[in-house]
Write a protein that holds these residues in place. Structure first.
Motif, PDB file in Angstrom:
ATOM      1  N   SER A   7      44.510  59.609  37.067  1.00 39.00           N
ATOM      2  CA  SER A   7      44.718  58.240  37.175  1.00 39.00           C
ATOM      3  C   SER A   7      45.173  57.633  38.516  1.00 39.00           C
ATOM      4  N   VAL A   8      44.040  56.296  38.984  1.00 35.59           N
ATOM      5  CA  VAL A   8      44.555  55.831  40.175  1.00 35.59           C
ATOM      6  C   VAL A   8      44.812  54.465  40.000  1.00 35.59           C
ATOM      7  N   LYS A   9      45.641  54.120  40.664  1.00 37.31           N
ATOM      8  CA  LYS A   9      45.967  52.552  40.776  1.00 37.31           C
ATOM      9  C   LYS A   9      45.807  51.856  42.260  1.00 37.31           C
ATOM     10  N   LEU A  10      44.897  51.193  42.424  1.00 36.55           N
ATOM     11  CA  LEU A  10      44.321  50.542  43.767  1.00 36.55           C
ATOM     12  C   LEU A  10      44.520  49.228  43.732  1.00 36.55           C
ATOM     13  N   ASP A  11      44.613  48.882  45.035  1.00 41.44           N
ATOM     14  CA  ASP A  11      44.956  47.237  45.450  1.00 41.44           C
ATOM     15  C   ASP A  11      43.675  46.598  45.248  1.00 41.44           C
ATOM     16  N   HIS A  12      42.584  47.301  45.580  1.00 37.13           N
ATOM     17  CA  HIS A  12      41.252  46.632  45.354  1.00 37.13           C
ATOM     18  C   HIS A  12      40.209  47.407  44.783  1.00 37.13           C
ATOM     19  N   PRO A  13      40.475  47.756  43.398  1.00 45.17           N
ATOM     20  CA  PRO A  13      39.426  48.470  42.678  1.00 45.17           C
ATOM     21  C   PRO A  13      38.128  47.942  42.715  1.00 45.17           C
ATOM     22  N   GLU A  14      36.869  48.639  42.820  1.00 41.37           N
ATOM     23  CA  GLU A  14      35.738  48.256  42.721  1.00 41.37           C
ATOM     24  C   GLU A  14      34.937  48.991  41.756  1.00 41.37           C
ATOM     25  N   PHE A  15      34.732  48.364  40.537  1.00 44.72           N
ATOM     26  CA  PHE A  15      34.074  48.697  39.478  1.00 44.72           C
ATOM     27  C   PHE A  15      32.354  48.537  39.568  1.00 44.72           C
ATOM     28  N   LYS A  16      31.565  49.684  38.929  1.00 49.23           N
ATOM     29  CA  LYS A  16      30.171  49.585  38.844  1.00 49.23           C
ATOM     30  C   LYS A  16      29.805  48.981  37.432  1.00 49.23           C
ATOM     31  N   GLY A  17      29.106  47.648  37.639  1.00 55.65           N
ATOM     32  CA  GLY A  17      28.839  47.294  36.333  1.00 55.65           C
ATOM     33  C   GLY A  17      29.929  46.229  35.628  1.00 55.65           C
ATOM     34  N   PRO A  18      29.506  45.513  34.768  1.00 55.73           N
ATOM     35  CA  PRO A  18      30.450  44.276  34.081  1.00 55.73           C
ATOM     36  C   PRO A  18      31.522  45.144  33.281  1.00 55.73           C
ATOM     37  N   THR A  19      31.185  46.130  32.581  1.00 57.09           N
ATOM     38  CA  THR A  19      32.203  46.633  31.867  1.00 57.09           C
ATOM     39  C   THR A  19      33.207  47.529  32.350  1.00 57.09           C
ATOM     40  N   ARG A  20      33.295  47.712  33.643  1.00 58.33           N
ATOM     41  CA  ARG A  20      34.260  48.453  34.585  1.00 58.33           C
ATOM     42  C   ARG A  20      34.709  49.574  34.122  1.00 58.33           C
ATOM     43  N   GLY A  21      33.432  50.268  33.782  1.00 55.03           N
ATOM     44  CA  GLY A  21      33.656  51.952  33.167  1.00 55.03           C
ATOM     45  C   GLY A  21      33.631  52.739  34.170  1.00 55.03           C
ATOM     46  N   VAL A  22      33.109  52.543  35.306  1.00 59.50           N
ATOM     47  CA  VAL A  22      32.863  53.531  36.472  1.00 59.50           C
ATOM     48  C   VAL A  22      33.465  52.867  37.914  1.00 59.50           C
ATOM     49  N   LEU A  23      34.307  53.710  38.264  1.00 59.87           N
ATOM     50  CA  LEU A  23      34.831  53.340  39.691  1.00 59.87           C
ATOM     51  C   LEU A  23      34.014  53.617  40.832  1.00 59.87           C
ATOM     52  N   GLY A  24      34.006  52.785  41.937  1.00 62.00           N
ATOM     53  CA  GLY A  24      33.127  52.848  43.008  1.00 62.00           C
ATOM     54  C   GLY A  24      33.617  53.172  44.123  1.00 62.00           C
ATOM     55  N   ASN A  25      35.032  52.854  44.318  1.00 59.03           N
ATOM     56  CA  ASN A  25      35.623  52.909  45.928  1.00 59.03           C
ATOM     57  C   ASN A  25      35.385  54.265  46.387  1.00 59.03           C
ATOM     58  N   PRO A  26      34.377  54.363  47.558  1.00 62.57           N
ATOM     59  CA  PRO A  26      34.163  55.767  48.280  1.00 62.57           C
ATOM     60  C   PRO A  26      35.233  56.446  48.695  1.00 62.57           C
TER      61      PRO A  26
END
Length: 386
Positions: free
Chosen positions: A329-348
């Motif tokens: 589990s990660v909790k981020l100040d600025h999460p970046e998701f791939k796609g509209p369903t927000r099922g894949v996290l993208g923050n490098p």
């Protein structure tokens, strides 16, 4: 065709706003008009109450499925403000329940999103044949009633009251949801999940729909991800060759916090659950980092003890999954998701940060528990040779 039948101009365009737009295309706002949509109605109303608890302004949330087909969501927070809302001329409570709540993004690490797209209780009001709201605040109980998002009574002082809190009850419109019915188990799964991921949360689910068959569940897990892993492995706990490895770490490089718990059990299955800002994920940089870290830690342990030859390649992420149960589990100040369903996290940066944290903590655990470490590596070797 005549010119009249082929002509298309602005006069043919109909602009739908407010409750009318929601009722015309309900799936856009709650996901569907089936059971899934009903559950998202509950989550949209519970969202505010849950975040009140996590912010320390309330102690608990109670969600009740009522005998007449309604849903009651109650919290013991300070109560929704009842003063005049800026720019509307009406009470803040009424603005909350009759105005679309829009958000610029998924929110920071301290915001827990429950609903489909975070549009707020207005959508629930628009898709309900009836909604009532009760606020206990400053010794007064305030009440108001709505029908399909329109207030049918003014917000009024009902009586004096002790304590404080907010109660919202809604009855989904059968013309929209037809034969769909709430699933106690599906709602319980999501609330349980949220309680595992947010240790301060205390939420109860009560089902009173059928006389004589009432059931309830309370979700509160101070152990966080460690408790989550134990729950996932309930049936295999007696066959666990390792104890649970768990840690929580803040890393400014990814502007967030990572919490991980893992262990190997006697099962042949792999159960790795990923979450980003309390949303379930189907992949992403946090899960890739977790697998990188486990492979690096076990490979380093094996090389130090000459269990791997210098010429042997390091372990791959697909070689240690059998019997592995983990929560990442990660909790981020600025999460970046791939796609509209927000099922894949993208923050490098998350992949590197999670990978290094897992490698360090799992590596330390392996060094300090040689018997367990030997069992883990022996199992992995067996998998590789099979």
């Amino acid at each position: 065709m005549s010119e009249e039948t082929t002509r298309y101009d602005a006069s043919h365009i109909r602009v739908l706003e407010g409750w009318e737009a929601v009722r015309k295309r309900p799936g856009m706002y709650v996901g569907s008009t089936s059971e899934r949509g009903l559950h998202n109605m509950v989550f949209e109303v519970a969202d505010r109450a849950v975040n009140e608890v996590l912010a320390g302004r309330a102690g608990s949330v109670e969600v009740t499925l009522t005998p007449d087909g309604g849903v009651r969501v109650a919290d013991d927070g300070p109560g929704v403000p009842v003063g005049e809302a800026q720019g509307t001329g009406g009470p803040e409570l009424e603005a909350l329940l009759t105005t679309m709540q829009t958000a610029a993004g998924p929110g920071g690490r301290h915001a827990v999103p429950l609903g489909f797209c975070g549009v707020g209780p207005f959508v629930v009001n628009a898709l309900s044949r009836r909604m009532t709201a009760e606020v206990r605040r400053a010794g007064i109980r305030w009440a108001q009633e709505y029908a399909r998002s329109v207030a049918v009574s003014p917000l009024s002082e009902a009586e004096t009251a002790t304590g404080c809190g907010t109660v919202i009850v809604f009855w989904p419109d059968a013309d929209i949801f037809e034969a769909a019915e709430f699933s106690f188990d599906a709602l319980a799964e999501r609330f349980r999940e949220l309680a595992f991921l947010n240790r301060a949360l205390d939420i109860s689910l009560i089902d009173r729909r059928r006389p004589g068959e009432s059931r309830s569940a309370r979700f509160r897990f101070p152990g966080g991800a460690r408790d989550f892993v134990a729950f996932l492995d309930t049936e295999m706990a007696a066959h666990a060759p390792t104890e649970t490895v768990a840690f929580e770490l803040e890393d400014p490089r990814m502007a967030g916090v990572v919490e991980v718990a893992l262990r190997w059990c006697g099962s042949h299955e792999e159960r790795v659950r990923g979450f980003a800002n309390s949303r379930p994920t189907i992949g992403g940089t946090h899960e890739l980092g977790f697998r990188d870290g486990v492979a690096a830690a076990v490979t380093a342990y094996a090389r130090e003890r000459l269990l791997l030859k210098p010429t042997d390649p390091g372990l791959r992420a697909d070689q240690f999954g059998e019997g592995l149960t983990a929560v990442v589990s990660v909790k981020l100040d600025h999460p970046e998701f791939k796609g509209p369903t927000r099922g894949v996290l993208g923050n490098p940066p998350v992949r590197t940060c999670v990978g290094q944290a897992v490698q360090e903590h799992l590596g330390t655990w392996l060094d300090g528990h040689p018997e367990h470490a030997s069992a883990v590596f022996g199992r992995i070797q067996g998998t590789c040779q099979a």
